[in-house]
Scaffold this active site. Sequence first.
Site, mmCIF file in Angstrom:
data_model
loop_
_atom_site.group_PDB
_atom_site.id
_atom_site.type_symbol
_atom_site.label_atom_id
_atom_site.label_comp_id
_atom_site.label_asym_id
_atom_site.label_seq_id
_atom_site.Cartn_x
_atom_site.Cartn_y
_atom_site.Cartn_z
ATOM 1 N N LYS A 296 5.021 -10.029 9.403
ATOM 2 C CA LYS A 296 4.423 -9.084 10.351
ATOM 3 C C LYS A 296 2.898 -9.168 10.307
ATOM 4 O O LYS A 296 2.223 -9.052 11.317
ATOM 5 C CB LYS A 296 4.859 -7.653 10.056
ATOM 6 C CG LYS A 296 4.366 -6.687 11.138
ATOM 7 C CD LYS A 296 4.799 -5.288 10.873
ATOM 8 C CE LYS A 296 3.823 -4.572 9.969
ATOM 9 N NZ LYS A 296 2.563 -4.217 10.673
ATOM 10 N N GLY B 114 11.151 -2.695 5.464
ATOM 11 C CA GLY B 114 10.433 -3.983 5.487
ATOM 12 C C GLY B 114 9.968 -4.364 4.086
ATOM 13 O O GLY B 114 10.177 -5.485 3.617
ATOM 14 N N HIS B 115 9.349 -3.393 3.403
ATOM 15 C CA HIS B 115 8.926 -3.639 2.016
ATOM 16 C C HIS B 115 10.138 -3.939 1.132
ATOM 17 O O HIS B 115 10.113 -4.844 0.295
ATOM 18 C CB HIS B 115 8.219 -2.403 1.439
ATOM 19 C CG HIS B 115 6.962 -2.002 2.152
ATOM 20 N ND1 HIS B 115 6.858 -0.814 2.842
ATOM 21 C CD2 HIS B 115 5.761 -2.604 2.263
ATOM 22 C CE1 HIS B 115 5.643 -0.699 3.344
ATOM 23 N NE2 HIS B 115 4.951 -1.779 3.014
ATOM 24 N N MET C 293 0.843 -1.200 0.000
ATOM 25 C CA MET C 293 0.000 0.000 0.000
ATOM 26 C C MET C 293 0.877 1.248 0.000
ATOM 27 O O MET C 293 0.397 2.338 0.321
ATOM 28 C CB MET C 293 -0.939 -0.015 1.202
ATOM 29 C CG MET C 293 -1.909 -1.204 1.148
ATOM 30 S SD MET C 293 -3.436 -0.923 2.050
ATOM 31 C CE MET C 293 -2.824 -0.620 3.685
ATOM 32 N N SER D 67 4.250 1.203 7.942
ATOM 33 C CA SER D 67 3.921 2.523 7.386
ATOM 34 C C SER D 67 3.202 3.365 8.437
ATOM 35 O O SER D 67 3.319 4.588 8.454
ATOM 36 C CB SER D 67 3.038 2.377 6.148
ATOM 37 O OG SER D 67 3.676 1.565 5.194
HETATM 38 P P1 AMP Z 1 1.563 -2.950 3.455
HETATM 39 O O1 AMP Z 1 2.076 -1.906 2.540
HETATM 40 O O2 AMP Z 1 1.573 -2.560 4.892
HETATM 41 O O3 AMP Z 1 0.251 -3.532 2.995
HETATM 42 O O4 AMP Z 1 2.605 -4.149 3.372
HETATM 43 C C1 AMP Z 1 2.958 -4.731 2.162
HETATM 44 C C2 AMP Z 1 3.718 -5.996 2.423
HETATM 45 O O5 AMP Z 1 4.903 -5.717 3.172
HETATM 46 C C3 AMP Z 1 2.915 -7.004 3.252
HETATM 47 O O6 AMP Z 1 3.161 -8.316 2.776
HETATM 48 C C4 AMP Z 1 3.469 -6.804 4.626
HETATM 49 O O7 AMP Z 1 3.340 -7.943 5.463
HETATM 50 C C5 AMP Z 1 4.926 -6.528 4.329
HETATM 51 N N1 AMP Z 1 5.554 -5.823 5.447
HETATM 52 C C6 AMP Z 1 5.121 -4.704 6.065
HETATM 53 N N2 AMP Z 1 5.918 -4.393 7.113
HETATM 54 C C7 AMP Z 1 6.879 -5.341 7.155
HETATM 55 C C8 AMP Z 1 8.005 -5.592 8.003
HETATM 56 N N3 AMP Z 1 8.296 -4.793 9.028
HETATM 57 N N4 AMP Z 1 8.767 -6.681 7.744
HETATM 58 C C9 AMP Z 1 8.477 -7.500 6.707
HETATM 59 N N5 AMP Z 1 7.437 -7.315 5.873
HETATM 60 C C10 AMP Z 1 6.652 -6.260 6.090
#
Ligand code: AMP
Length: 282
Positions: free
Chosen positions: A149, A36-37, A30, A186
């Site tokens: 996570k 992390g991403h 997103m 985020s």
């Molecule tokens: P999001 O943008 O929050 O929807 O996350 C996109 C992807 O990145 C999802 O698969 C999350 O699980 C992964 N993600 C977010 N934060 C972390 C983190 N700290 N460590 C590893 N993967 C992460």
Amino acid sequence: MLVVTTIAALRSRREELLRRDTRVAFVPTMGALHEGHLALVHRGRALADEVWVSVFVNPTQFAPHEDFTTYPRDLESDREALERSGAAVLFAPSMREMYPRPSATTIDLAELTVGMCGAQRPGHFRGVALVVTKLLNIVQPDVALFGAKDWQQATVIRRLVEDLNIPTRIEVHPTVREDDGVALSSRNAYLSPPERAAARVLSQALGNAEEAIRAGERRGSVLEALMAERVAGEPLAHLQYAAAVDPDALHPVRIVTGRVLLALAVFVGSTRLIDNLLVEGV
Ligand code: AMP
């Protein structure tokens, strides 16, 4: 790096690569990208010839009172970060491109979403399942990467890919943390400095529960109470749930044997944070 905003353009690029037998790893996000991403992108580069990343703040996974409108958005800085990390394609569709009209299709993984975040955010995982299924159908990646996570999300996605015979391998990457243990998110951008300090309570509570397991505690309810108590000791934090569950089925564990997932959702100020820890070899 190619920036693509339409499904048609993405499909034609994908067809070109299929003819050349080029393997694609896909990282759906997103946006508001952090390390992390980028760790998922890095891992994707080891698994495929090209890494494709989507940035789409998916409205169907937010409830009306949640932070869809205020969710951090900075496509230009995401583009720069992805360029540096060696991604080949950034897919940034508009809302209209993804949902030209409201979806009549619902994907409901009832048994995996009754507890934890599913119980607290009704409809959230239907939104996640729908958008991830759409994205996997659009991109047709060889492998897709998700973060541990969001353990419940990764479990839901693994299962829907299996149930719906989607020909993509799902890989789950360990949680990337700051030096003080706080999981990158985020939503950490919402935290004031004192709240950011208080956010350490999540990983600390998980760590306390793991220590208790290592010291012989096996009762799921006691582990949950221990985590709740640790969170209650932090004035800026307010527990939403503390769970000790089976890592695959996600149902509560009465007595821990083998492995257990410890999971937390905590409001720090008005920001909802989640974290979890897989404890194995019990
Ligand atoms: P999001 O943008 O929050 O929807 O996350 C996109 C992807 O990145 C999802 O698969 C999350 O699980 C992964 N993600 C977010 N934060 C972390 C983190 N700290 N460590 C590893 N993967 C992460």
